[in-house]
Design a protein around this motif. Structure first.
Motif: not given
Length: 350
Positions: A279-305
């Motif tokens: 529950t807190g993760d959903l709220e926290g991610r939303e607040l970081m996005a609302e602050a204008g911070n960059d929300i990113a996810q590594l690619s599958e290839d980089e994650t496999n490394k």
């Protein structure tokens, strides 16, 4: 004779009154933790748990929650504070004492558990029952749980390739996490969560790994600029927690009040604690996005490394703990088996 009977009747009445008072005794339990009372676990697990204990006991047990280690001591010493009776109970991260509870580290290995905290926590309790009850025998263990996905939060641009970790000073919460960060080329700095914001503000670290749900209370919207997750359903890292109370305090409760604690322990409590983090993760991610911070996810290839390096961490850990007399391979196998049982069992949070 009448006087004797009257005396006996009076004595019986006093005795009955004493027994009645004992049965109705009120108990105050002081539980301590080390984070903001507004963060997810205190809000969605600890306080609801405390409230339910009070309801289920008919008001005879009151649980007082003390944030920020207000009763004394530091977060890494929490287990001993409970064991020694300085506090009646509290929240413990065994990993804050590296090497003391090595078997628990199996659950914290890279990409071991799902990103869903409820499912990870259910697996943690299954694993705990099989391997860790003796480790925590000097406290009364209420439950064990884990949080949601560990995210890389840092100043500046988000991590986009494995090379971006090189030389970055990152806070790590556990031995498993710092071992992985070192493999990635980062400069890991082991640190309990209360010290993280100040370390960021003073430039001691460039960032760190922690959950979405802790981000608002640590002001990561102000102290960092970007937040990076890995690809897929498994967490980059996770942390193992216990919720426990002093063994003698528990033993001193009347049987009916012990039953109240017992009814709010174990698997169901683990699920509730894990869901609190989700529950807190959903709220926290939303607040970081609302602050204008960059929300990113590594690619599958980089994650496999990163996963490949994570496998190195696991293999080296197996070798290390096996050399100390534990069956490292079996611990990892049982951790994975527990995850298989619980993965996909959590209902979506609305």
């Amino acid at each position: 004779m009448i006087r004797i009977l009257k005396s006996a009747t009076f004595a019986f009445a006093v005795s009955a009154l004493s027994l009645s008072s004992a049965a109705a005794q009120e108990v105050t339990l002081r539980f301590q933790h080390f984070v903001s009372p507004k963060s997810a676990n205190p809000t969605y697990f600890m306080q609801p748990w405390a409230d339910k204990i009070e309801r289920d006991s008919g008001g005879r047990i009151k649980v007082e929650l003390y944030p920020f280690m207000q009763l004394g001591g530091k977060a890494p010493s929490q287990y001993d504070l409970i064991k020694d009776g300085v506090v009646d109970g509290g929240w413990v991260i065994p990993g804050y004492q590296p090497g003391r509870f090595p078997e628990a580290e199996a659950m914290e290995m890279p990409f071991m558990v799902p990103k869903n905290g409820e499912e990870a926590s259910k697996a943690a309790w299954i694993f705990t029952q099989k391997h860790l009850m003796d480790d925590f025998a000097d406290v009364h263990l209420i439950t064990a749980h884990m949080h949601g996905p560990g995210i890389v939060h840092k100043k500046g641009a988000p991590i986009s390739t494995i090379e971006d970790f090189s030389g970055v000073k990152l806070r790590g919460p556990s031995r498993a996490a710092t071992l992985l960060l070192k493999k990635l080329g980062a400069e890991p700095i082991g640190m309990a969560v209360p010290a993280f914001p100040e370390a960021l503000s003073k430039g001691v670290v460039d960032g760190g790994v922690i959950t979405w749900e802790m981000s608002p209370s640590l002001k990561l919207d102000e102290l960092t600029d970007s937040h990076t997750d890995v690809y897929g359903s498994k967490s980059l890292y996770n942390l193992y927690f216990i919720w426990a109370m002093n063994k003698d305090v528990y033993a001193g409760l009347p049987d009916d009040l012990k039953a109240v604690i017992d009814a709010n322990s174990g698997f169901a409590a683990a699920a509730l604690a894990g869901r609190a983090h989700d529950t807190g993760d959903l709220e926290g991610r939303e607040l970081m996005a609302e602050a204008g911070n960059d929300i990113a996810q590594l690619s599958e290839d980089e994650t496999n490394k990163i996963k490949a390096l994570g496998d190195e961490v696991i293999n080296e850990w197996i070798e290390e703990v096996t050399g100390k007399g534990l069956d490292g391979a079996a611990l990892i196998s049982d951790a994975r088996a527990a995850v298989q049982v619980t993965e996909g069992t959590a209902a979506p949070i609305k």
